[in-house]
Motif scaffolding. Sequence first.
Motif, short mmCIF file in Angstrom:
data_model
loop_
_atom_site.label_atom_id
_atom_site.label_comp_id
_atom_site.label_asym_id
_atom_site.label_seq_id
_atom_site.Cartn_x
_atom_site.Cartn_y
_atom_site.Cartn_z
N TRP A 17 65.76 88.26 -10.89
CA TRP A 17 65.71 88.14 -12.35
C TRP A 17 64.90 89.09 -13.15
N HIS A 18 65.01 89.11 -14.49
CA HIS A 18 64.42 90.21 -15.47
C HIS A 18 63.25 89.67 -15.94
N ALA A 19 62.29 90.53 -15.82
CA ALA A 19 61.11 90.09 -16.54
C ALA A 19 60.70 90.73 -17.75
N ILE A 20 60.48 89.76 -18.71
CA ILE A 20 60.47 89.95 -20.12
C ILE A 20 58.95 89.72 -20.60
N GLY A 21 58.21 89.31 -19.83
CA GLY A 21 56.61 88.76 -20.32
C GLY A 21 56.07 88.48 -19.13
N HIS A 22 54.72 88.28 -19.39
CA HIS A 22 53.81 87.38 -18.38
C HIS A 22 52.84 86.44 -19.00
N THR A 23 52.54 85.58 -18.12
CA THR A 23 51.54 84.54 -18.38
C THR A 23 50.57 84.28 -17.42
N ASP A 24 49.49 84.02 -17.81
CA ASP A 24 48.26 83.75 -16.70
C ASP A 24 48.21 82.19 -16.32
N LEU A 25 49.08 81.35 -16.75
CA LEU A 25 49.00 80.28 -16.49
C LEU A 25 49.68 79.92 -15.08
N ALA A 49 55.31 86.19 -13.89
CA ALA A 49 56.37 86.83 -14.60
C ALA A 49 57.14 86.04 -15.36
N VAL A 50 57.26 86.11 -16.78
CA VAL A 50 58.55 85.16 -17.43
C VAL A 50 59.74 85.81 -17.36
N ILE A 51 60.72 85.19 -17.03
CA ILE A 51 61.89 85.93 -16.56
C ILE A 51 63.26 84.99 -16.88
N ILE A 52 64.28 86.03 -17.02
CA ILE A 52 65.76 85.60 -17.41
C ILE A 52 66.77 85.73 -16.18
N GLY A 53 67.39 84.76 -15.84
CA GLY A 53 68.25 84.94 -14.89
C GLY A 53 69.72 84.29 -15.25
N GLY A 54 70.51 85.05 -15.84
CA GLY A 54 71.86 84.37 -16.45
C GLY A 54 71.48 83.46 -17.33
N ALA A 55 72.00 82.36 -17.37
CA ALA A 55 71.95 81.06 -18.26
C ALA A 55 70.36 80.52 -18.35
N GLN A 56 69.48 81.01 -17.54
CA GLN A 56 68.32 80.14 -17.08
C GLN A 56 67.22 81.03 -17.40
N ALA A 57 66.08 80.43 -17.78
CA ALA A 57 64.80 81.19 -17.90
C ALA A 57 63.96 80.48 -16.90
N GLY A 58 62.80 81.15 -16.43
CA GLY A 58 62.03 80.79 -15.36
C GLY A 58 60.58 81.54 -15.29
N VAL A 67 52.49 83.72 -23.46
CA VAL A 67 53.11 84.84 -22.85
C VAL A 67 52.79 86.09 -23.75
N ASP A 68 52.48 87.21 -22.98
CA ASP A 68 52.58 88.50 -23.49
C ASP A 68 53.75 89.14 -23.15
N TYR A 69 54.55 89.27 -24.20
CA TYR A 69 56.11 89.88 -23.80
C TYR A 69 55.87 91.42 -23.73
N GLY A 70 56.88 91.78 -22.92
CA GLY A 70 56.68 93.33 -22.73
C GLY A 70 55.83 94.03 -22.00
N GLY A 71 55.48 95.24 -22.18
CA GLY A 71 54.54 95.95 -21.58
C GLY A 71 54.85 95.93 -19.95
N ALA A 72 53.74 96.53 -19.15
CA ALA A 72 54.00 96.94 -17.67
C ALA A 72 54.49 95.54 -17.11
#
Length: 220
Positions: free
Chosen positions: A184-192, A165-174, A95-100
């Motif tokens: 959901w809130h985007a906190i990072g990104h993965t190319d997987l 997009a690596v995301i947070i939604g309530g008490a869950q990640a996704g 994961v690359d956290y943050g950024g655009a």
Amino acid sequence: MAVNTPQISLAGSGALLVDGAQGAFDDATQELVWAVANAALSIEGVCEAVPGMNNLLVLFDPLVVDARSVDGRLKSIWASTDASAVTGTQHTVPVDYGGARGEDLAGWAAHCGVTVEEAVRRHAAAIYTVAAIGAMPGFPYLSGLDPRLAWARRSTPRLKLAEGAVIIGGAQAGIMPMTAPSGWHAIGHTDLKLFDIQAESPVLLRPGDKIRFAITGIEG
């Protein structure tokens, strides 16, 4: 053995929703959901059993079996089935956290009352379990998020949240398996790649799989 009695309700003419939750998400209940999903396929007329977060959608053919009969069998199976952990595949997600592509990172850290670096460290320190696949093809609902990192979903969803997009939604990640609307809130990104319709097995993740996020960069 199961000790709680699930709530079972109609979900259309050919489906029942089995809700095993007794409040907050519970890993033991989720393991029971997986076991009951497998056992439910033995019921005459049942064609599919889809695990959700502490719940289970059971689809049946109403021309073969009636809802009351399926309801009774499900209650019996729930009461007599042992919860068992699924031995899933281990995945490392870079994961690359943050950024655009992780535009909510700073706001998320501020909401949690920690620095960006501490929020990322805590997020990457956890081991997550794929509790269910749903919402869209390949979308993993991940349990195991540090409760201190929870953040309620956006009041106004974005119309377009990018694949990966690596995301947070309530008490869950996704993780977003494709570009689609999301609250959901985007906190990072993965190319997987989580979903590939051309692949022999289009969906990468399965219920019971374990995930670790690996920090490849932080842009606060």
